[in-house]
Design a protein around this motif. Sequence first.
Motif, PDB file in Angstrom:
ATOM      1  N   VAL A 155     -18.941  16.316  99.191  1.00 31.51           N
ATOM      2  CA  VAL A 155     -19.493  14.985  99.463  1.00 31.51           C
ATOM      3  C   VAL A 155     -20.665  15.127 100.422  1.00 31.51           C
ATOM      4  N   LEU A 156     -21.840  14.641  99.996  1.00 37.84           N
ATOM      5  CA  LEU A 156     -23.038  14.663 100.839  1.00 37.84           C
ATOM      6  C   LEU A 156     -23.496  13.243 101.128  1.00 37.84           C
ATOM      7  N   ASN A 157     -24.245  13.099 102.205  1.00 36.83           N
ATOM      8  CA  ASN A 157     -24.912  11.836 102.519  1.00 36.83           C
ATOM      9  C   ASN A 157     -26.249  11.834 101.788  1.00 36.83           C
ATOM     10  N   ALA A 158     -26.421  10.914 100.853  1.00 36.25           N
ATOM     11  CA  ALA A 158     -27.636  10.911 100.025  1.00 36.25           C
ATOM     12  C   ALA A 158     -28.902  10.727 100.845  1.00 36.25           C
ATOM     13  N   VAL A 187     -32.980   9.519  94.151  1.00 35.96           N
ATOM     14  CA  VAL A 187     -32.397  10.771  93.662  1.00 35.96           C
ATOM     15  C   VAL A 187     -32.233  10.683  92.159  1.00 35.96           C
ATOM     16  N   ASN A 188     -32.670  11.742  91.457  1.00 30.16           N
ATOM     17  CA  ASN A 188     -32.447  11.853  90.019  1.00 30.16           C
ATOM     18  C   ASN A 188     -31.292  12.829  89.812  1.00 30.16           C
ATOM     19  N   ASP A 244     -28.970  19.728  86.523  1.00 27.62           N
ATOM     20  CA  ASP A 244     -29.483  20.845  85.712  1.00 27.62           C
ATOM     21  C   ASP A 244     -29.816  22.043  86.590  1.00 27.62           C
ATOM     22  N   ARG A 245     -30.415  21.796  87.753  1.00 27.50           N
ATOM     23  CA  ARG A 245     -30.833  22.903  88.609  1.00 27.50           C
ATOM     24  C   ARG A 245     -29.657  23.577  89.312  1.00 27.50           C
ATOM     25  N   ALA A 284     -37.482  19.406  94.449  1.00 30.48           N
ATOM     26  CA  ALA A 284     -38.735  18.842  93.937  1.00 30.48           C
ATOM     27  C   ALA A 284     -38.479  18.050  92.657  1.00 30.48           C
ATOM     28  N   ASP A 285     -39.044  16.861  92.590  1.00 31.93           N
ATOM     29  CA  ASP A 285     -38.909  15.936  91.449  1.00 31.93           C
ATOM     30  C   ASP A 285     -37.499  15.358  91.310  1.00 31.93           C
ATOM     31  N   ALA A 286     -36.502  15.995  91.933  1.00 30.55           N
ATOM     32  CA  ALA A 286     -35.137  15.463  91.855  1.00 30.55           C
ATOM     33  C   ALA A 286     -34.858  14.475  92.972  1.00 30.55           C
ATOM     34  N   VAL A 287     -35.529  14.665  94.094  1.00 25.82           N
ATOM     35  CA  VAL A 287     -35.304  13.794  95.256  1.00 25.82           C
ATOM     36  C   VAL A 287     -36.646  13.362  95.819  1.00 25.82           C
TER      37      VAL A 287
END
Length: 597
Positions: free
Chosen positions: A86-89, A126-127, A133-134, A192-195
Amino acid sequence: MKRIAVLGMPNTGKSTFFNRFTGSHAHIGNWPGITVDLMLATVKLGHELAEVVDLPGIYDLRGLSEDEAVVQRFLETTPVHLVLVVLNATQIDRQISLPLQVLQLGVPVVLLLNMVDEAARFGVRVNPEILSDRLGIPVFPISAKYGAGYPKAIEAITEVLDQQDHPIQVNNISQQLPAELPSNRTLQTLLADAVQMPARLSDRWSSRLDRILLHPILGLPIFFSAMYLVFQTIYAMGTPLQASLGDGLEWLKLNALEPLLANFPAFLRGFLIDGVYEGLGTVAAFLPVIFLFFLCMAIVEDSGYLSRSAFLMDALMERLGLDGRSFVMSLMGFGCNVPALLGTRVMRSPGLRMLSMLVIPFSLCSARLNVFIFITSAMFAATIAPTVLFSLYLMSFAAAILTAALFKGKFTTQEPLVLELPPYRLPTLKQILVRAWCEVKHFWIWSRRFIIVGVIAIWLLNNLPTNVPSASSQTLSGLLGQTLQPLFAPLGINAQLTIALFFGFIAKEIVLGGLAVIYSQAAESDLAGTIAQQIDWVQAYSFMLFTLLYIPCLSTIAVLKNEAKSLRFALLSVGWSLGLAWIASFVFYQGARALGF
């Protein structure tokens, strides 16, 4: 049964997720090979049951703190089918290193990005598909507080768990992880590009409130005023609920229990009614008040104000050889001293830990709160009782400050305080109700075994030998009280109260139940009236002062010895608390009498 471990950094909402995930089924359990009790729960996922284990919050799997060592030992000794990270977004750029470490251990992982409601407010985007995928693992944004994204995440967790036929055993974590964390450039490439994160996270409401609540002059008075308001609320709402429950228990005794046991032998009937039922019933009548206390503390903690109190007190704590974390642990001790002592594991400095563990037992725990609410209600007017109770909380702070000031030279530390202030949050009603209910349930389950043993022992002492009047000076309890009277008479504590204090060494929960047995009064009003006829308010306050400061309970002493790895330190804590309790009560009682009270 399959096993799931829940892992995350502090202040990520991990416990909120665990509570939502498991409902009210969580309980404290002792884990083989682990020196701290963990939160456990059994939940049904799909067609099978799974055991869920909530691990302590950590920053690094290679860390040196006790909490990090607990997580390492758990993963190295316990096969798991799945790890939920669990992370803090809103802080994903700083926290993504933890799931990367878990992935290197070769265990199945599902990543939960919590607090997406706050992330949206701060402009964090966030995507999850790109990030999934990464990383090569399922990633789901959720709000454990409001339930957003929760059903989809649980569906994926169930699916991943179904695919794991055998648990995975992690071996030698330190050798599997690299010596250093991934570089900032590596993390930036990963995200990169994900967040998308703004250059600066801003929360105007938190900033405006902090200007007032963290004011260098007004901050502390506001904090103590807020705590005083908590006590006023507890009294105003809790007293009617407490009286109603007490009346219900008395009705049950008169109309059900006594007729049911009418044909039992007198000794056994007295044991079951005057011993077990009265002792347990007297303590149970205070559960509504305990519930309200934990409810208020849940609001203070979950709103983010508790972290601010640590910040406010850090300057004072530093002069005493402590820091803001020590103050937070002392506030946690208001619920129970045991988990507060375990919480000192986040401190890496041995000196800071030892000094913190020495002051935490002076925190006014919920078991002592039971006793004080009863005594203040019996001896003081309703308009004065909250002030009297608040004065005891202030005395607990004074005792902690005095202890730290006297012993800081023996337990030194150079560890700096690193404190992260979360934004202010408005807890949901369900969130605080579940939290308070779980705390009360844990309090009752934890204390019940001590209460039963204690009240049975007191009743037997009160009624043996059987050829003398019950609770008279010829009984075992009377002889015990007379033996200890020379020590307690200068404090204004009579023989009956002395016996209750003696058994309170086992657990403070026994004190109130013991008084009910000693005075042979089941109804709270009858017991209060009997005590009020035998002592005055000066004796009552002296008794409460001694109860506040003397040995917390056997469980606390056992944890002290285990955490400090030193019997000498545990004996130091016991001796100091006993000595301070006697001196404080003596000074108060003799001083009050000298002034004509």
